[in-house]
Scaffold this motif. Structure first.
Motif, PDB file in Angstrom:
ATOM      1  N   VAL A  53       8.163 -25.681 -28.911  1.00  0.00           N
ATOM      2  CA  VAL A  53       9.047 -26.833 -28.480  1.00  0.00           C
ATOM      3  C   VAL A  53       8.681 -27.820 -29.658  1.00  0.00           C
ATOM      4  CG1 VAL A  53       8.828 -26.525 -25.863  1.00  0.00           C
ATOM      5  CG2 VAL A  53       6.829 -27.893 -26.891  1.00  0.00           C
ATOM      6  N   PRO A  54       9.526 -28.698 -30.046  1.00  0.00           N
ATOM      7  CA  PRO A  54       9.116 -29.802 -30.988  1.00  0.00           C
ATOM      8  C   PRO A  54       7.991 -30.739 -30.868  1.00  0.00           C
ATOM      9  CG  PRO A  54      11.457 -30.256 -29.938  1.00  0.00           C
ATOM     10  CD  PRO A  54      10.926 -28.871 -29.458  1.00  0.00           C
ATOM     11  N   ALA A 203       2.902 -36.905 -25.505  1.00  0.00           N
ATOM     12  CA  ALA A 203       4.403 -35.929 -25.948  1.00  0.00           C
ATOM     13  C   ALA A 203       3.975 -34.345 -26.083  1.00  0.00           C
ATOM     14  CB  ALA A 203       5.051 -36.426 -27.061  1.00  0.00           C
ATOM     15  N   ALA A 204       2.894 -34.022 -26.699  1.00  0.00           N
ATOM     16  CA  ALA A 204       2.710 -32.562 -26.711  1.00  0.00           C
ATOM     17  C   ALA A 204       2.537 -31.893 -25.351  1.00  0.00           C
ATOM     18  CB  ALA A 204       1.677 -32.374 -27.971  1.00  0.00           C
ATOM     19  N   TYR A 205       2.141 -32.652 -24.685  1.00  0.00           N
ATOM     20  CA  TYR A 205       1.617 -32.033 -23.243  1.00  0.00           C
ATOM     21  C   TYR A 205       2.605 -32.404 -22.176  1.00  0.00           C
ATOM     22  CZ  TYR A 205      -2.574 -30.373 -25.417  1.00  0.00           C
ATOM     23  OH  TYR A 205      -3.336 -29.616 -26.416  1.00  0.00           O
ATOM     24  N   ASN A 206       3.644 -33.129 -22.513  1.00  0.00           N
ATOM     25  CA  ASN A 206       4.748 -33.722 -21.781  1.00  0.00           C
ATOM     26  C   ASN A 206       6.057 -33.403 -22.258  1.00  0.00           C
ATOM     27  OD1 ASN A 206       3.419 -34.950 -19.305  1.00  0.00           O
ATOM     28  ND2 ASN A 206       2.259 -35.677 -20.900  1.00  0.00           N
ATOM     29  N   ASP A 207       6.287 -32.214 -22.854  1.00  0.00           N
ATOM     30  CA  ASP A 207       7.680 -31.840 -23.664  1.00  0.00           C
ATOM     31  C   ASP A 207       8.733 -32.254 -22.701  1.00  0.00           C
ATOM     32  OD1 ASP A 207       8.504 -28.974 -22.716  1.00  0.00           O
ATOM     33  OD2 ASP A 207       6.576 -29.077 -22.283  1.00  0.00           O
ATOM     34  N   SER A 208       9.602 -32.434 -23.434  1.00  0.00           N
ATOM     35  CA  SER A 208      11.061 -33.060 -22.677  1.00  0.00           C
ATOM     36  C   SER A 208      11.823 -31.710 -21.965  1.00  0.00           C
ATOM     37  CB  SER A 208      12.077 -33.784 -23.366  1.00  0.00           C
ATOM     38  OG  SER A 208      12.285 -32.897 -24.816  1.00  0.00           O
ATOM     39  N   GLY A 210      10.366 -29.405 -20.523  1.00  0.00           N
ATOM     40  CA  GLY A 210       9.513 -29.354 -19.348  1.00  0.00           C
ATOM     41  C   GLY A 210       8.949 -28.068 -19.041  1.00  0.00           C
ATOM     42  N   ILE A 211       8.525 -27.222 -20.460  1.00  0.00           N
ATOM     43  CA  ILE A 211       8.116 -25.870 -20.461  1.00  0.00           C
ATOM     44  C   ILE A 211       6.686 -26.303 -19.926  1.00  0.00           C
ATOM     45  CG2 ILE A 211       7.547 -23.777 -22.128  1.00  0.00           C
ATOM     46  CD1 ILE A 211      10.470 -24.632 -22.149  1.00  0.00           C
ATOM     47  N   THR A 212       5.747 -27.299 -20.766  1.00  0.00           N
ATOM     48  CA  THR A 212       4.467 -27.428 -20.179  1.00  0.00           C
ATOM     49  C   THR A 212       4.268 -27.515 -18.560  1.00  0.00           C
ATOM     50  OG1 THR A 212       4.206 -28.214 -22.380  1.00  0.00           O
ATOM     51  CG2 THR A 212       2.423 -28.530 -20.676  1.00  0.00           C
ATOM     52  N   PHE A 236       4.190 -29.730  -5.671  1.00  0.00           N
ATOM     53  CA  PHE A 236       3.317 -30.303  -6.610  1.00  0.00           C
ATOM     54  C   PHE A 236       3.945 -30.383  -7.753  1.00  0.00           C
ATOM     55  CE2 PHE A 236       0.488 -27.714  -3.766  1.00  0.00           C
ATOM     56  CZ  PHE A 236      -0.606 -28.532  -3.814  1.00  0.00           C
ATOM     57  N   LYS A 237       3.561 -31.402  -8.529  1.00  0.00           N
ATOM     58  CA  LYS A 237       4.166 -31.661  -9.929  1.00  0.00           C
ATOM     59  C   LYS A 237       2.969 -31.783 -11.137  1.00  0.00           C
ATOM     60  CE  LYS A 237       4.203 -36.865  -9.100  1.00  0.00           C
ATOM     61  NZ  LYS A 237       3.763 -36.773  -7.490  1.00  0.00           N
ATOM     62  N   HIS A 238       3.535 -31.356 -12.371  1.00  0.00           N
ATOM     63  CA  HIS A 238       2.835 -31.300 -13.444  1.00  0.00           C
ATOM     64  C   HIS A 238       2.269 -32.947 -14.095  1.00  0.00           C
ATOM     65  CE1 HIS A 238       1.760 -30.586 -17.645  1.00  0.00           C
ATOM     66  NE2 HIS A 238       2.548 -31.457 -18.056  1.00  0.00           N
TER      67      HIS A 238
END
Ligand code: AVJ
Length: 328
Positions: A53-54, A203-208, A210-212, A236-238
């Motif tokens: 992911v970018p 952003a690196a741990y909340n990619d748009s 939603g893969i993380t 549950f949510k991330h």
């Protein structure tokens, strides 16, 4: 065609079962489940997807640094080397190192027997000049090099900023353990993610895409599918955020509502917003990591950064005991 011989060593340490660890983690406060449980087959695939992911700059930035510094490393470590990969993968990174270093021996160490077997078999096929060893072991525990792999200068390779998963004192103990493994004349090549603009980290741990989030939530699917937990992953949510005073990204699974989770005949109650802490990912400045390395008896010899100073790759060598104990 005959299979090339791979020397496979098995330490026979039985890790506490996943069930026991999860029961304990859900009972403790704060609730926690260790990040090693992310990596079932689906979790490993999701992690590979994260690397693409970018927003997740770590993997491609480290790869760029390794491409740039591989020849330097080959010069630093010299010939007759045993390259030891901690957490064996058939990854692009180890292949790059093998091709640049041309070591005599390779030793892959991994906790997962099947994954290890598959990845070393592929390496043995692709690099016929290489003597391949594999050891199934938990390198978080004390670990002695298997027979036959203890020759030559040892270069341990621990990429990916996986060291960030440890608490700093655990990271120090881990580095001490590596030091014992590579002494007297070996070295460690370790990838470490750097402190930086919080927005970039966030952003690196909340990619748009939603893969993380899927990667984090996959843990709950594992509890349901493998341990028979009564749990609805959709309850549950991330959540991932940068904890500035602690210098770490934290990942949590946060309960959306009041609910009960059942596992192994036990009931675990969650209020809305109660969380399970699933991962820490510590970030270090170059100076902070140098201090940690020195405290573990390792000498920072060289560090490479990308142009944007996002990520660091450290080459550390062993400080002799005599020097460590020398009184001024
Ligand atoms: C594999 C531990 C380095 O901390 O960045 C990626 C794992 N977690 N996205 C990291 C991870 C969420 C990764 N490490």
């Amino acid at each position: 065609m005959t299979q090339r011989q791979i020397r496979f060593h098995d330490e026979h340490v039985e890790p506490a079962t996943m069930l026991e660890e999860v029961l304990q983690g859900l009972t403790s406060r704060p609730r926690r489940i260790a990040p090693k449980f992310f990596y079932d087959e689906r979790g490993s695939r999701l992690f590979d997807a994260i690397c693409d992911v970018p927003e997740y700059y770590l993997t491609r930035t480290e790869m760029g640094i390794l491409e740039f510094c591989a020849d330097d490393i080959a010069r630093l470590i010299g010939p007759d080397t045993t390259l030891i990969e901690l957490g064996s993968g058939a990854s692009k990174k180890i292949r790059l190192m093998l091709e640049a270093l041309r070591p005599k021996r390779y030793l892959g160490i991994d906790i997962s027997r099947e994954f290890l077997r598959q990845s070393v078999e592929r390496l043995a096929q692709d690099y016929p000049w290489l003597e391949v060893h594999a050891a199934r072991a938990d390198f978080m525990q004390d670990f002695t090099l298997p027979q036959g792999a203890e020759h030559g200068k040892k270069l341990a390779f621990f990429p990916g900023s996986t060291i960030g998963n440890f608490e700093p004192y655990e990271a120090r103990m881990f580095l001490q353990r590596i030091r014992r493994m590579i002494k007297p004349d070996g070295a460690l090549l370790v990838g470490v993610d750097l402190k930086k603009d919080h927005k970039v980290l966030h952003a690196a741990y909340n990619d748009s895409a939603g893969i993380t989030a899927q990667f984090n939530l996959n843990l709950l699917q594992r509890l349901r599918d493998e341990l028979g937990a009564e749990i609805n992953p959709q309850g549950f949510k991330h959540r991932a955020f940068y904890n500035d005073p602690r210098g770490r990204i934290e990942m949590h699974l946060v309960s959306c509502r009041a609910q009960d989770v059942r596992l192994h005949g036990q009931r675990f109650h969650f209020e809305p917003d109660d969380s399970i802490h699933t991962e820490n990912s510590y970030k270090y400045s170059v100076d902070e990591f140098h201090a940690l390395a020195r405290a573990a008896g390792l000498r920072p010899r060289q560090v490479w950064l990308d142009a944007e100073r996002l990520f660091s790759v450290h080459y550390l060598s062993v400080i002799e005991r005599a020097r460590l104990q020398k009184v001024p």
